[in-house]
Design an enzyme around this catalytic site. Structure first.
Site, mmCIF file in Angstrom:
data_model
loop_
_atom_site.group_PDB
_atom_site.id
_atom_site.type_symbol
_atom_site.label_atom_id
_atom_site.label_comp_id
_atom_site.label_asym_id
_atom_site.label_seq_id
_atom_site.Cartn_x
_atom_site.Cartn_y
_atom_site.Cartn_z
ATOM 1 N N GLU A 26 0.821 -1.207 0.000
ATOM 2 C CA GLU A 26 0.000 0.000 0.000
ATOM 3 C C GLU A 26 0.859 1.264 0.000
ATOM 4 O O GLU A 26 0.529 2.251 -0.675
ATOM 5 C CB GLU A 26 -0.937 0.007 1.213
ATOM 6 C CG GLU A 26 -1.954 -1.113 1.226
ATOM 7 C CD GLU A 26 -3.000 -0.989 0.142
ATOM 8 O OE1 GLU A 26 -3.063 0.071 -0.518
ATOM 9 O OE2 GLU A 26 -3.761 -1.948 -0.065
ATOM 10 N N ASP A 76 -4.372 -9.735 -8.648
ATOM 11 C CA ASP A 76 -4.776 -8.813 -9.713
ATOM 12 C C ASP A 76 -3.655 -7.975 -10.317
ATOM 13 O O ASP A 76 -3.341 -8.073 -11.503
ATOM 14 C CB ASP A 76 -5.917 -7.909 -9.216
ATOM 15 C CG ASP A 76 -5.611 -7.245 -7.864
ATOM 16 O OD1 ASP A 76 -4.532 -7.498 -7.299
ATOM 17 O OD2 ASP A 76 -6.465 -6.475 -7.388
ATOM 18 N N GLU A 86 -18.559 -6.303 -2.383
ATOM 19 C CA GLU A 86 -17.174 -6.780 -2.279
ATOM 20 C C GLU A 86 -17.012 -8.180 -2.833
ATOM 21 O O GLU A 86 -15.958 -8.536 -3.351
ATOM 22 C CB GLU A 86 -16.713 -6.757 -0.817
ATOM 23 C CG GLU A 86 -16.178 -5.426 -0.350
ATOM 24 C CD GLU A 86 -14.888 -5.029 -1.044
ATOM 25 O OE1 GLU A 86 -13.804 -5.224 -0.455
ATOM 26 O OE2 GLU A 86 -14.947 -4.534 -2.184
ATOM 27 N N GLU A 98 -12.429 0.341 -9.561
ATOM 28 C CA GLU A 98 -12.016 -0.541 -10.656
ATOM 29 C C GLU A 98 -13.029 -0.598 -11.798
ATOM 30 O O GLU A 98 -12.646 -0.664 -12.973
ATOM 31 C CB GLU A 98 -11.754 -1.956 -10.114
ATOM 32 C CG GLU A 98 -10.458 -2.115 -9.362
ATOM 33 C CD GLU A 98 -10.535 -1.541 -7.949
ATOM 34 O OE1 GLU A 98 -9.478 -1.318 -7.345
ATOM 35 O OE2 GLU A 98 -11.663 -1.318 -7.460
ATOM 36 N N THR A 133 -1.324 1.121 -10.814
ATOM 37 C CA THR A 133 -2.524 0.464 -10.285
ATOM 38 C C THR A 133 -3.323 1.394 -9.387
ATOM 39 O O THR A 133 -4.492 1.159 -9.142
ATOM 40 C CB THR A 133 -2.137 -0.818 -9.516
ATOM 41 O OG1 THR A 133 -3.312 -1.610 -9.297
ATOM 42 C CG2 THR A 133 -1.492 -0.485 -8.177
#
Length: 937
Positions: free
Chosen positions: A146, A293, A387, A405, A491
């Site tokens: 993160e 991902d 989710e 996304e 991302t």
């Protein structure tokens, strides 16, 4: 949290192989080749696009302005309580908090968004604040993943656009690479995490003390997720290219190389979680969602940014495996890396919504359109993407933390097709955000998409990504002050310039790909432009792909999609699915026998299924048997969850709230069922005595109102009878445990007193102390507080149809977020989630099963009309055969268990599931994985 930028056809190409553009730019070159693309949708006018773009700007101002006013310099805004979230000062949320490092996260994450939205003056002010206030030397343990994508990426994106603005000559003339120096400082702070034998980084690091030191409080972890280790190359390589310090790119490349070497060679898939010391896969399921991902995303984008062909070769190898095993159009389902024909689970998580956008970058448009349309249908059903949701599109995890996304994929599909349909999709996203997520102090995450309740959370990625993609969706080229196609999106949607591919190329690029795999040359045929392959010459092509999926979510009894592997069995009959199985069907029994599954009728009426792989007719039949047993367990678990009473909603509808504040409440096993009757609306009043355990002394105060009662000292049913006798039209029980909150406690339903409760006719709901205090504070502030008790939050527009309410709304200064005291009260709501209180991106990325048990060839499941039971000593599962689609309310069974009010034993987390409700879904998957491990062929 994924994204990619593209290069226009006329842009300079970095020095690389002649076919270097490949799919990376084919989709974007198509934009200029297809200037008008109708695809069955009416073009949106320039005026409407500008109107929607301006609406996005206003929404960003609302979110960013409230963060700066109420939260800065904290990491994130808590939009319901109008204050900043500071690590250590709020109750821990587990892995989610690892993104917070006391470094003004939201401000850094928003830097390049300000420039994209043409807020250059605000950008210059923000950069000055970062340089003046942000400290990167805090004694706090943070997520390497993160911190890299949000903070390091944010600093690099800010630096990229700062030097661009400086070159233009109007803004940032004082700038002298200060953000880059901060990024370099942070990069060196993250490097100790790579001190492992494999080169894979530790998942966490202390910003001040690093790894392993006693004061670091980290460095003992053994596992990390694939995405955590494989989503570093863009930021670290950019840092090396910007500064000339090659060490960052070298470390990131080494981690990617190790992951590539550890892929499962027969399937070319990678698992979710890996041991950072041994390289062993800990979780062996594989998909394109949480945990994996951005690993795939960064392989393709590393090629685009750095010009290294080996990254494209690896991506194409993985992509071929994804489309062979995981892609089951329009679904993307996880499989086992060693048994890729076998699904690892029957639900999908929201993070996979980035994948259609990545497929656009790859140039594979058809499956991108299919999956995107399926996701859009789910959104139209629930307003947001849950989710997690099942293959028949039911809610699996109900939260939605305002993830970007889907907006990202919508933007890239519009870039590739020019189809105005995707502008309408974006318009829907804007409307839903304003209608359901907007609160006076920003935008609040959805605690439960079914009830519309909120969570006191506004993640930094919401400002970094959502507004960026939505604005770019409606913006024309002249609306942006720089050429967006000269950059690639990370991302986290941070912008890195493509000219880095030819800068400071001192890294040795050993191609280790071809040593392990023979590549399909067809993967490398696509060059720019390539309109014939991407789109047949049919203006209705995209619409023809979407049309069959229009009703896929709304079917009353979805039968699912035929698995990909079934098509491989040229003409063979599809294998028996658990949802279709009937114990009285002789043909089904014969199929079970062929799959090595035996059916045993037990004395208690149950039917037990036992599977022995070695008794199957063939290895394929044995694998079908394994899948059947897994599906039967999943089906049982799903039916078990459906027997739970859904959560209820308490919505404050009076001035100055007007329905903005929604609290999720626990239901009762007695009284009026709000799911079958019209909602109850009324003003609230406190009962006397407050515990409601005796005849009320203030019946005139509660007559015709909803009574507030404190939990404790008597049974719930007794409280209900006392307020009903006093003339109350409903009751809200508030927990007497001061400070209790849905953040730390599972919701439960109030049980009866063991007697007949048919005499109780009013609705009764339960709120924890923290949620109940919101109503009590509102009473102290405004005296008259009206609430709505219902099974789901009511649309604010419907609430405001009441002329009196509409007049109040129009005359209320709070409607324009000007009444600060009203904001403080109306924003301080916290909601209660029914199940699975932790389904954040971070917990999804870092959760993993315990050690798998030794192999065992037996697998068993028992089936009974009764509730599911499980006895591990007998190695069998019990499931319900009532698999037909029915309304949830018709499945509910009234229960009358005696419960002590002050010490309830019918916990919402324990009533149906014998494990901790917070980990229920993960443990369910763990059991499935263990079951598969026991049945190695």
């Amino acid at each position: 949290m994924s994204g990619a930028g593209g290069r226009g056809c006329g842009s300079p190409v970095p020095q690389r192989a002649p076919w270097s553009l490949v799919a990376a730019t084919a989709a974007f070159c198509l934009v200029s080749a297809t200037s008008v693309w109708t695809a069955g949708a009416e073009p949106m006018s320039r005026e409407e696009k500008q109107k929607l773009g301006n609406q996005v700007l206003e929404m960003f101002d609302h979110a960013y302005g409230n963060y700066m006013e109420h939260a800065y310099p904290a990491d994130e805004l808590m939009p319901l309580t109008c204050r900043g979230r500071v690590r250590g000062q709020e109750p821990s949320r587990g892995d989610v908090d690892d993104a917070l490092g006391k470094f003004s996260l939201t401000l850094i994450d928003s830097l390049d968004t300000l420039v994209v939205l043409n807020k250059t003056k605000e950008f210059e002010d923000a950069v000055r604040k970062v340089l003046r206030d942000v400290n990167l030397d805090n004694d706090v343990v943070v997520s390497v993943f993160e911190t890299n994508i949000r903070v390091l990426g944010g600093l690099l994106g800010g630096h990229s656009l700062a030097i661009m603005l400086k070159e233009k000559g109007e803004y940032m003339q004082w700038y002298n690479d200060e953000l880059l120096q901060m990024a370099k400082q942070l990069g060196y702070k993250l490097l100790p995490a790579f001190n492992t034998t494999s080169g894979l980084p530790y998942p966490r690091i202390n910003l001040k003390f690093g790894i392993r030191k006693p004061e670091a409080r980290t460095g003992t972890e053994t596992d990390t997720c694939t995405a955590c280790a494989g989503t570093l190359i863009l930021e670290f390589a950019a840092l090396s290219r910007f500064t000339g310090a090659t060490i960052f790119e070298e470390y990131a490349r080494k981690a990617l190389d190790f992951l590539w070497e550890k892929r499962q060679r027969s399937s070319n898939l990678v698992g979710v979680t890996i041991n950072i010391h041994t390289g062993d896969w800990v979780r062996k399921d594989s998909g394109v969602g949480a945990g994996i991902d951005s690993y795939y995303e960064y392989l393709l984008k590393a090629y685009v940014l750095l010009g290294d062909d080996s990254f494209l070769e690896r991506f194409n190898t993985h992509y071929d495996a994804i489309m062979r095993y995981i892609s089951q159009p329009p679904l993307l389902l996880d499989v086992h890396i060693h048994k890729p024909m076998l699904n690892a689970r029957t639900w999908m998580d929201a993070l996979l919504a980035f994948f259609p956008g990545l497929q656009v970058l790859k140039g594979d448009i058809r499956p991108a359109i299919e999956t995107h349309e399926m996701l859009y249908q789910v959104i139209k059903k629930h307003n947001f993407l849950p989710e997690a949701f099942t293959t028949d599109f039911r809610v699996h995890w109900a939260q939605h933390p305002l993830r970007p996304e889907f907006a990202e994929s919508t933007y890239f599909l519009y870039k590739a097709t020019g189809d105005p349909y995707y502008l309408e999709v974006g318009k829907t996203l804007i409307e839903n955000l304003n209608k359901y997520a907007r609160v006076p102090c920003g935008f609040a995450a959805m605690k439960d998409v079914r009830t519309g309740s909120h969570e006191d959370r506004m993640d930094s990625f919401f400002l970094a990504e959502m507004f960026k993609y939505l604005y770019l969706l409606f913006a024309d080229k002249e609306d942006i002050i720089f050429d967006i196609e000269d950059y690639i999106f990370t991302t986290e949607a941070h912008l890195l310039p493509l000219w880095l591919s030819t800068t400071n190329q001192s890294i040795s690029k050993k191609n280790i790909t071809s040593e392990y795999t023979e590549l399909d040359d067809s993967n490398f045929d696509w060059t720019c432009p390539n309109t014939q392959i991407l789109f047949p010459n049919d203006p209705l092509y995209a619409q023809s792909i979407r049309e069959p999926l229009k009703n896929v979510v709304d079917k009353s009894c979805p039968r699912g999609i035929i698995r990909v592997e079934e098509s491989f069995r040229s003409g063979a009959k599809p294998p028996l699915r658990a949802r279709d199985f009937m114990a009285t069907n002789p043909e089904h029994l014969e199929i079970l026998k062929k799959m090595g599954v035996s059916l045993i009728h037990l004395k208690d009426g149950r039917v037990q299924l036992v599977q022995h792989a070695i008794q199957a007719a063939s290895s394929i039949d044995a694998e079908d048997g394994l899948r059947f047993m897994q599906e039967m367990i999943e089906l049982s678990s799903q039916q078990q969850k459906e027997q739970q009473l859904p959560p209820r909603a308490v919505q404050i509808v009076s001035h100055p709230f007007f329905g903005r504040v929604v609290l999720t409440a626990g239901p009762a096993q007695f009284g009026l069922d709000l799911s079958k009757h019209k909602e109850t609306r009324g003003f609230v009043a406190s009962s006397k005595p407050y515990n409601g355990c005796s005849e009320l002394t203030n019946p005139e105060a509660v007559m015709g109102k909803i009574a507030l009662i404190q939990r404790g000292q008597c049974m719930f049913a007794e409280k209900a009878r006392n307020i009903q006798n006093a003339g109350a039209i409903g009751g809200i029980v508030i927990d007497d445990n001061e400070g209790s909150s849905s953040d730390t406690a599972p919701l439960f339903q109030m049980a009866g007193d063991g007697k007949d409760t048919d005499d109780i006719k009013i609705p009764m709901l339960f709120l924890f102390s923290k949620e109940g205090s919101i109503i009590l504070d509102a009473i102290r502030e405004y005296e008259e507080v009206e609430v709505l008790l219902s099974d789901k939050a009511k649309d604010r527009a419907a609430i405001l149809k009441d002329p009196e309410m509409e007049n109040e709304e129009q005359s209320s200064p709070e409607n324009d977020s000007q009444n600060q005291s009203a904001e403080q009260v109306s924003s301080s709501s916290q909601e209660v989630d029914l199940v699975d209180q932790e389904s954040s991106e971070e917990s999804s990325l870092n959760s993993h099963p315990e050690s798998l048990s030794p192999a065992d060839t037996d697998n068993a499941a028992s089936i009974s009309p009764s509730e599911q039971t499980s006895d591990p000593t007998e190695n069998h599962e019990t499931t319900n055969l009532n698999g037909e689609c029915t309304d949830l309310d018709n499945q509910l069974q009234e229960q009358s268990e005696t419960e002590e009010d002050s010490n309830p034993n019918v916990s919402w987390g324990k009533k149906v599931q014998p494990i901790d409700s917070i980990l229920a879904d993960w443990n369910e998957d763990i059991e499935a994985f263990e079951m598969m491990e026991k049945d190695e062929l």
